[in-house]
Design an enzyme around this catalytic site. Structure first.
Site: not given
Length: 376
Positions: A134, A258
């Site tokens: 990110h 995740d």
């Protein structure tokens, strides 16, 4: 048997995002010790490498000087007043003791992995502490301070290698996409929970690149409750044809765990078997593979998922029962699972049907939007 390398450092013990933060550094030690318990750190034809912190100049190949200076100023754990301008402070991207040192170590591991590939020393490498996808060029974002995936891709490109990036984290790989959004020499593919439901709120099919890069940014958004039975066919529809058409020299894969059904931050429903199957397909499709870690906030999933991934990368079949020598670690970390593989997932038929309809529609949109740019 291909030559492989695992990148790992015990220096991660020095760093801590804070007791209330979902990213727990102990996940790295738990993963290493499970790999060790399964005998995966002493495999024939494989080596373990300890990374060194990346030089500032290497990080500056992508990140802005003013942002680097702010990270350095935060290294003592006290953030300057202007830190918030760079995404640093309470919340997702806390300032902690050694934050710059930590960022350098992440970058150093992924750059080492790129160099091992570029020099022909290995065919496959796994830096499971990396994959912080990110971070922007001048801002921390989503628990990520330095974008090691971007730095690794840039290093490979500097060596003249054609690179495809495949990201199976539940969160969109927005930082990597942004870095190469106009570049037709880097193909980025991200499968992730749809942006309307999950951070960072991006990753729609229409985000397909700009200028010469149109068609080289590929996004497959997934509906909440997407499980392995829906995900894996969708993966097959999108990823193999694009990789076959692009003909990369190296695939950089971000293997966030995740998307697992018990992850506390996401809403997907993959099991460890589905995750490992996706990793197997990526491995089979990669002339050379640089694998990175990524997200994962239920510790048992991270250790089991990345251990399974490393076994897949090396073509090793593992027993289902976690090794007895790992029992103390599992108890201390609060594992609920005692096996590597998960029990079957049970979703209502109407839920799975609705999810499948949404995902199939997104697959069709990808094929209509992106495939023509690759002659598919």
């Amino acid at each position: 048997m291909p030559k492989t390398a695992l990148i790992h450092s015990e220096d991660w013990r020095r760093f801590d995002y804070g007791s209330e933060h979902p990213l727990r550094m102990e996940r790295l030690g738990l993963t290493w010790r499970l790999m060790e318990a399964y005998g995966l750190v002493t495999l024939a034809g494989s080596a373990v490498h300890r990374p060194e912190p990346a030089p500032e100049a290497a990080i500056a190949r992508y990140h802005r000087p003013e942002y680097i200076e702010m990270l350095k100023a935060c290294n003592d754990g006290i953030h300057p007043r202007a830190a918030a301008m760079f995404g640093l402070g309470p919340g997702d991207n806390p300032v902690f003791q050694g934050v710059w040192d930590c960022a350098r170590l992440v970058a150093g591991g992924s750059l080492l992995a790129a160099d091992l590939i570029a020099k022909g020393e290995v065919d496959r490498v796994f830096h499971f502490a990396g994959g912080l996808h990110h971070a922007a060029d001048q801002r921390a974002c989503g628990f990520c301070y330095v974008n090691d995936a971007v730095l690794a891709i840039m290093r490979l490109r500097e060596r003249g290698l054609r690179v495809a990036y495949v990201d199976i984290d539940a969160h969109h790989g927005d930082g990597v996409q942004a870095a190469f959004y106009r570049d037709p020499n880097v193909l980025t593919i991200s499968t992730h929970e749809r942006g309307e439901r999950l951070f960072p709120g991006t990753g729609f099919v229409r985000e397909a690149g700009e200028g010469a890069g149109v068609g080289f940014s590929v996004n497959l958004p997934l509906e909440a409750y997407t499980d392995s039975s829906v995900y894996l066919p969708a993966f097959e529809e999108v990823v193999p044809p694009l990789l076959d058409a692009f003909k990369a020299d190296v695939v950089v894969a971000q293997l966030g765990v995740d998307a697992h059904r018990t992850d506390p931050l996401t809403h997907l429903q993959l099991d460890i078997q589905g995750f490992a199957t996706a990793v197997r397909r990526i491995t089979e499709l990669s002339p050379q593979l640089l694998a990175l870690g990524g997200g994962g906030y239920d510790l048992q999933n991270v250790a089991r998922g990345w251990t399974a991934a490393w076994a897949v990368i090396n073509g090793v079949e593992l027993p289902n029962e976690l090794p007895a020598s790992y029992a103390a670690d599992a108890r201390a970390a609060g594992f609920r699972a005692t096996t590597l593989w998960d029990a079957p997932n049970v979703l209502p038929d109407e839920t799975r049907a609705a999810v499948r309809d949404y995902v199939e529609h997104q697959v069709s949109s990808v094929r209509e939007t992106v495939f023509p740019h690759h002659g598919i």
